[in-house]
Design a protein around this motif. Structure first.
Motif, short mmCIF file in Angstrom:
data_model
loop_
_atom_site.label_atom_id
_atom_site.label_comp_id
_atom_site.label_asym_id
_atom_site.label_seq_id
_atom_site.Cartn_x
_atom_site.Cartn_y
_atom_site.Cartn_z
N SER A 1 0.81 -1.23 0.00
CA SER A 1 0.00 0.00 0.00
C SER A 1 0.84 1.27 0.00
O SER A 1 0.48 2.26 -0.64
CB SER A 1 -0.94 0.01 1.20
N ALA A 2 1.94 1.28 0.70
CA ALA A 2 2.77 2.49 0.77
C ALA A 2 3.32 2.85 -0.60
O ALA A 2 3.51 4.02 -0.92
CB ALA A 2 3.90 2.31 1.77
N ASP B 1 4.28 12.71 0.83
CA ASP B 1 3.36 11.94 1.68
C ASP B 1 3.89 10.54 1.93
O ASP B 1 3.83 10.02 3.04
CB ASP B 1 1.97 11.85 1.03
N ARG B 2 4.41 9.92 0.87
CA ARG B 2 4.94 8.57 1.01
C ARG B 2 6.12 8.56 1.98
O ARG B 2 6.27 7.65 2.80
CB ARG B 2 5.39 8.02 -0.35
N ILE C 1 1.12 5.27 -2.78
CA ILE C 1 1.00 6.68 -2.46
C ILE C 1 1.80 7.45 -3.51
O ILE C 1 3.01 7.27 -3.64
CB ILE C 1 1.52 6.99 -1.04
N GLU D 1 5.20 11.05 -9.41
CA GLU D 1 4.13 11.71 -8.65
C GLU D 1 3.02 12.13 -9.57
O GLU D 1 3.12 12.51 -10.62
CB GLU D 1 4.69 12.92 -7.91
#
Length: 163
Positions: free
Chosen positions: A79-80, A88-89, A83, A163
């Motif tokens: 899940s990480a 944010d990650r 991001i 990103e």
């Protein structure tokens, strides 16, 4: 007559001293009986102290900590990565790594409590192998396992996705 009187005085003093010693002996006897009663109550309390139950509960805590750590590792591995925002990650990854480090410290502390407080046989009984001459500062298999897991997790945060 004078000798008899001196002997009577000596006997009276001796009798008074013996009475004092008797009173002291009775007081000591009473105190000892009180201590014996206290010791009996303490022994009864110790009969209710069950180290194997405590050890099993600590083992359950250690297992729960390990489960949470695995869930966090799974999150970091899957899940990480999803991001998209790198900032944010990085924040999430940092928080998860810090939490995992704290979980590892708690697991190690629980293991050390069990190893320190239990006999080898009781430790084996609850599922904790206690190696002879184990030193808390030494590299235990648990510490090596946690180190490997932390290394694997660290590589996730270093990856970048667009990103």
């Amino acid at each position: 007559a004078e000798d008899t009187r001196e002997e009577q005085e000596k006997l009276k003093k001796r009798y008074a001293n013996l009475q004092d010693e008797l009173a002291t002996g009775k007081k000591i006897s009473k105190d000892l009986k009180q201590q014996i009663g206290d010791f009996r109550r303490q022994i009864e309390q110790l009969k209710n102290f069950k180290p194997d139950v405590i050890a099993r509960e600590l083992k359950a805590v250690e297992t729960s900590l390990n489960d949470v750590k695995r869930e966090m590792q799974s999150f970091m591995a899957s899940s990480a990565k999803k991001i998209m925002n790198l900032a944010d990650r990085t924040v999430v990854s940092s928080l998860v790594k810090e939490s995992m480090t704290k979980l590892t410290d708690c697991r190690v502390q629980v293991k050390e409590i069990i190893r320190t407080c239990l006999s080898e046989n009781l430790g084996l009984h609850v599922g904790i192998g206690i190696s002879p001459g184990h030193s808390p500062a030494g590299a235990s298999p648990l510490a090596r396992e946690d180190s490997k897991q932390s290394s694997a997790t660290a590589s996730v945060s270093g990856r970048s996705t667009p990103e």
